[in-house]
Scaffold this motif. Structure first.
Motif, short mmCIF file in Angstrom:
data_model
loop_
_atom_site.label_atom_id
_atom_site.label_comp_id
_atom_site.label_asym_id
_atom_site.label_seq_id
_atom_site.Cartn_x
_atom_site.Cartn_y
_atom_site.Cartn_z
N MET A 1 43.35 29.58 44.41
CA MET A 1 43.51 28.72 43.42
C MET A 1 43.41 30.30 42.31
N LEU A 2 42.17 30.84 42.43
CA LEU A 2 42.44 31.91 41.19
C LEU A 2 43.19 31.99 40.53
N TRP A 3 44.69 32.36 40.95
CA TRP A 3 45.53 31.84 39.85
C TRP A 3 45.73 31.08 39.15
N LEU A 4 45.33 29.65 38.86
CA LEU A 4 45.73 28.78 38.68
C LEU A 4 44.63 29.32 36.98
N LYS A 5 43.22 29.67 37.90
CA LYS A 5 42.21 29.38 36.69
C LYS A 5 42.41 30.28 35.41
N LYS A 6 42.82 31.66 36.35
CA LYS A 6 43.84 32.47 35.50
C LYS A 6 44.65 32.17 33.78
N LEU A 7 45.42 31.28 34.71
CA LEU A 7 46.29 30.73 33.69
C LEU A 7 45.75 29.63 32.84
N ASN A 8 43.91 29.31 33.26
CA ASN A 8 43.39 28.16 32.70
C ASN A 8 42.63 28.83 30.90
N PHE A 9 43.26 28.79 30.10
CA PHE A 9 42.78 29.43 29.31
C PHE A 9 41.49 28.67 28.96
N MET A 10 40.58 27.59 28.95
CA MET A 10 39.27 27.16 29.46
C MET A 10 38.28 27.98 29.96
N GLU A 11 38.76 28.18 31.38
CA GLU A 11 38.35 29.08 32.64
C GLU A 11 38.15 30.98 31.30
N THR A 12 39.01 30.94 30.95
CA THR A 12 39.00 32.44 30.54
C THR A 12 37.89 32.55 29.49
N ALA A 13 38.10 31.26 28.80
CA ALA A 13 37.64 31.45 27.51
C ALA A 13 35.95 31.41 27.90
N LYS A 14 35.08 30.47 28.96
CA LYS A 14 33.72 30.05 29.42
C LYS A 14 33.43 31.85 29.75
N LEU A 15 34.27 32.69 30.46
CA LEU A 15 34.03 33.98 31.09
C LEU A 15 33.95 34.64 29.93
N GLU A 16 34.52 34.44 27.91
CA GLU A 16 33.82 35.21 27.39
C GLU A 16 33.09 34.95 26.52
N MET A 17 32.17 33.30 26.52
CA MET A 17 31.37 32.74 25.78
C MET A 17 29.82 33.51 27.20
N GLU A 18 30.38 33.56 28.17
CA GLU A 18 29.44 34.01 29.03
C GLU A 18 29.09 35.10 28.31
N LEU A 19 29.78 36.25 28.21
CA LEU A 19 29.55 37.74 27.73
C LEU A 19 28.66 37.25 26.04
N MET A 20 29.49 36.45 25.16
CA MET A 20 28.78 36.78 24.03
C MET A 20 27.28 36.08 23.48
N LYS A 21 27.43 35.22 25.06
CA LYS A 21 25.70 34.47 25.05
C LYS A 21 24.89 35.63 25.44
N ALA A 22 25.57 36.35 26.10
CA ALA A 22 24.44 37.34 26.99
C ALA A 22 24.45 38.44 25.51
N LEU A 23 25.42 38.53 24.16
CA LEU A 23 25.66 39.37 22.89
C LEU A 23 23.83 38.55 22.31
N ASP A 24 24.55 37.29 22.56
CA ASP A 24 23.47 37.06 21.38
C ASP A 24 22.01 36.69 22.13
N ALA A 25 21.81 36.54 23.53
CA ALA A 25 20.03 37.50 23.80
C ALA A 25 19.66 38.27 23.44
N GLY A 26 20.66 39.69 23.26
CA GLY A 26 20.38 40.42 22.82
C GLY A 26 20.39 41.46 24.40
N GLU A 27 21.02 41.16 25.74
CA GLU A 27 21.28 41.64 26.75
C GLU A 27 22.26 42.86 26.21
N ASP A 28 21.86 44.09 27.18
CA ASP A 28 22.82 45.26 26.42
C ASP A 28 24.02 44.91 27.54
N LEU A 29 25.59 44.80 27.06
CA LEU A 29 26.53 44.16 27.10
C LEU A 29 26.71 45.92 28.60
#
Length: 77
Positions: A1-29
C-alpha cells in the motif's frame, strides 16, 4: 500500500508539513533527520524510509528558502 501513498500528493504534503511545523517550533532539523534515519535503518520499515526521503528533499528546499531570505537586500553590497 506504500506505493499508493507515494503517488498521493496529500500524503507527501503531510510529511513535508510535519517538517515545516518542526522548523516553526524551532526544532533542529538536522537532528530530526538523523533521528529519522536511525529509525529507518533500525526498523527497515519502507514507510520510515520513504518519510526520510521526503524529509531529505524538503530540507534541501527549506535550506534554499532560508538562504534566499538571509541574503542582503542591497544588490550593490
Amino acid at each position: 500500500m506504500l506505493w499508493l501513498k507515494k503517488l498521493n500528493f496529500m500524503e507527501t504534503a503531510k510529511l513535508e508539513m510535519e517538517l515545516m511545523k518542526a522548523l516553526d517550533a524551532g526544532e533542529d532539523l538536522d537532528v530530526k533527520l538523523k533521528d529519522q534515519q536511525r529509525l529507518a535503518e533500525q526498523t527497515k520499515d519502507a514507510e520510515q524510509v520513504w518519510k526520510l526521503e521526503v524529509w531529505q528533499k524538503m530540507l534541501v528546499r527549506i535550506r534554499k528558502m532560508e538562504s534566499m531570505l538571509n541574503q542582503p537586500n542591497d544588490p550593490e553590497s
